[in-house]
Design a protein around this motif. Sequence first.
Motif, PDB file in Angstrom:
ATOM      1  N   TYR A 133       0.979  -1.201   0.527  1.00  0.00           N
ATOM      2  CA  TYR A 133       0.010  -0.036  -0.072  1.00  0.00           C
ATOM      3  C   TYR A 133       0.685   1.483  -0.152  1.00  0.00           C
ATOM      4  O   TYR A 133       0.408   2.196  -1.201  1.00  0.00           O
ATOM      5  CB  TYR A 133      -0.689   0.248   1.106  1.00  0.00           C
ATOM      6  N   ARG A 169      -5.258   1.232   3.069  1.00  0.00           N
ATOM      7  CA  ARG A 169      -5.763   0.482   1.543  1.00  0.00           C
ATOM      8  C   ARG A 169      -6.541   1.101   1.063  1.00  0.00           C
ATOM      9  O   ARG A 169      -6.499   1.354  -0.678  1.00  0.00           O
ATOM     10  CB  ARG A 169      -6.373  -0.821   2.596  1.00  0.00           C
ATOM     11  N   SER A 170      -7.808   2.189   1.853  1.00  0.00           N
ATOM     12  CA  SER A 170      -7.879   3.171   0.920  1.00  0.00           C
ATOM     13  C   SER A 170      -7.621   3.958   0.117  1.00  0.00           C
ATOM     14  O   SER A 170      -7.573   3.912  -1.201  1.00  0.00           O
ATOM     15  CB  SER A 170      -8.982   3.918   1.806  1.00  0.00           C
ATOM     16  N   CYS A 221      -4.604   3.779  -1.249  1.00  0.00           N
ATOM     17  CA  CYS A 221      -4.200   2.755  -2.586  1.00  0.00           C
ATOM     18  C   CYS A 221      -4.274   3.142  -3.706  1.00  0.00           C
ATOM     19  O   CYS A 221      -4.371   2.533  -4.687  1.00  0.00           O
ATOM     20  CB  CYS A 221      -3.550   1.795  -1.564  1.00  0.00           C
ATOM     21  N   ILE A 222      -6.275   2.035  -2.730  1.00  0.00           N
ATOM     22  CA  ILE A 222      -7.182   1.738  -4.102  1.00  0.00           C
ATOM     23  C   ILE A 222      -7.602   2.654  -5.208  1.00  0.00           C
ATOM     24  O   ILE A 222      -7.706   2.528  -6.398  1.00  0.00           O
ATOM     25  CB  ILE A 222      -8.123   0.901  -3.781  1.00  0.00           C
ATOM     26  N   ASP A 223      -7.823   3.949  -4.259  1.00  0.00           N
ATOM     27  CA  ASP A 223      -8.748   5.370  -4.815  1.00  0.00           C
ATOM     28  C   ASP A 223      -7.771   5.412  -5.839  1.00  0.00           C
ATOM     29  O   ASP A 223      -7.584   6.627  -6.578  1.00  0.00           O
ATOM     30  CB  ASP A 223      -8.629   6.074  -3.611  1.00  0.00           C
ATOM     31  N   LYS A 256      -7.387   3.797  -9.112  1.00  0.00           N
ATOM     32  CA  LYS A 256      -8.075   3.766  -9.983  1.00  0.00           C
ATOM     33  C   LYS A 256      -8.579   4.991 -10.449  1.00  0.00           C
ATOM     34  O   LYS A 256      -9.067   5.601 -11.422  1.00  0.00           O
ATOM     35  CB  LYS A 256      -9.626   3.487  -9.229  1.00  0.00           C
ATOM     36  N   TYR A 305      -6.071  -8.219  -2.682  1.00  0.00           N
ATOM     37  CA  TYR A 305      -6.902  -7.064  -2.021  1.00  0.00           C
ATOM     38  C   TYR A 305      -7.100  -6.037  -3.563  1.00  0.00           C
ATOM     39  O   TYR A 305      -7.619  -5.622  -3.737  1.00  0.00           O
ATOM     40  CB  TYR A 305      -6.819  -6.171  -0.698  1.00  0.00           C
ATOM     41  N   VAL A 306      -5.739  -5.900  -3.653  1.00  0.00           N
ATOM     42  CA  VAL A 306      -5.907  -4.621  -4.698  1.00  0.00           C
ATOM     43  C   VAL A 306      -5.900  -5.465  -5.777  1.00  0.00           C
ATOM     44  O   VAL A 306      -6.854  -4.690  -6.781  1.00  0.00           O
ATOM     45  CB  VAL A 306      -3.945  -4.305  -5.163  1.00  0.00           C
ATOM     46  N   ALA A 313     -10.004  -5.615  -6.176  1.00  0.00           N
ATOM     47  CA  ALA A 313     -10.533  -4.175  -6.171  1.00  0.00           C
ATOM     48  C   ALA A 313     -10.400  -3.754  -7.182  1.00  0.00           C
ATOM     49  O   ALA A 313     -11.521  -2.681  -7.656  1.00  0.00           O
ATOM     50  CB  ALA A 313      -9.538  -2.944  -5.058  1.00  0.00           C
ATOM     51  N   ILE A 314      -9.528  -3.416  -7.800  1.00  0.00           N
ATOM     52  CA  ILE A 314      -9.584  -3.020  -9.066  1.00  0.00           C
ATOM     53  C   ILE A 314      -9.318  -3.581 -10.458  1.00  0.00           C
ATOM     54  O   ILE A 314      -9.578  -3.721 -11.839  1.00  0.00           O
ATOM     55  CB  ILE A 314      -7.920  -2.268  -9.046  1.00  0.00           C
TER      56      ILE A 314
END
Length: 305
Positions: free
Chosen positions: A117, A138-139, A141-143, A146, A178-179, A182-183
């Motif tokens: 992350y 985590r939040s 990283c994903i944001d 994207k 998770y990544v 999520a993406i």
Amino acid sequence: MKKEEDPTAHDLSHLSKTIRPIATQSNEERIKHLMREQFIPYTRAERILNELEGLYRREDANRAQGRLFIGPSLSGKSSILHQFVKNHRADDNVDGDSAIVPVLMVQYPETGREGIYSAVCHALNHKPPVSASMARLRSDCIDLLKAVDVQVLLIDEFHNVLRGNTEEQRIGLTTIKYVMNAIGRPVVVAGTSEAYNAINKDDQMLSRLRAIYLERFRSNDEDFLSLLAGFELRMPLLKASNLMDPDLAQEIYRLTEGLVGHVADLLSELGVLAIQTGEECITIELVKSCSWAPMADKDLVARTK
């Protein structure tokens, strides 16, 4: 250094068209070119790049697939990954809300308590608070992934995950899983054989990261000769070296042990010598007279004690 030769007096057909103009420059400029790090296309590398390209072109998926890219140190893994990034350059997207980064490459941290992350955040110029929780990292990283529309995430030096304790290793694998979920995009993890040992602990991850192996070359095999041919095309020497000659190729292999990083270092040094001496090509005599040895050559170290 010997007096510079007139490049117009030489047939430069042994060089690629993009290198021929460089061969007509001064010795100093040609040596600078030889000292630059560059990607040399060869059969095995092109095959792997094509496989990565196939991942890039996949549609989003709930259960995205990736690759586990394994090879010894100096085998050329990172060079191939960097070339893949260059093939899909980032766009500043000045009229949009954020840059577009089709392929993002990060290095797995040596101390990966937060998995990947933090590495992703820093690669995209975002610095989370030092006190940020795992959920916040985590939040973010994903944001970010994207927002910049990452299509493939590359994670180099993944064997570093084994530096952590059992819990940290579990966290590292979980962050990658998770990544991917999520993406919905492929992730490629690269490292030495130890990277496989890490992935092998998680059956689900093993099923989603099919292995690509980049082994060291064998003496005089076609892929090794293809590599040498690629170097010759891109070395601005005024005469052809014929690096694919069996005796010359064997001598280069003997010194480099079939590792791309060693081949690049050796040929760079030999190219400089060929210019400085006025030889203008790499000969087996030049190779044998060269004092080059891998930095970790134990025999050399022993002889200098």
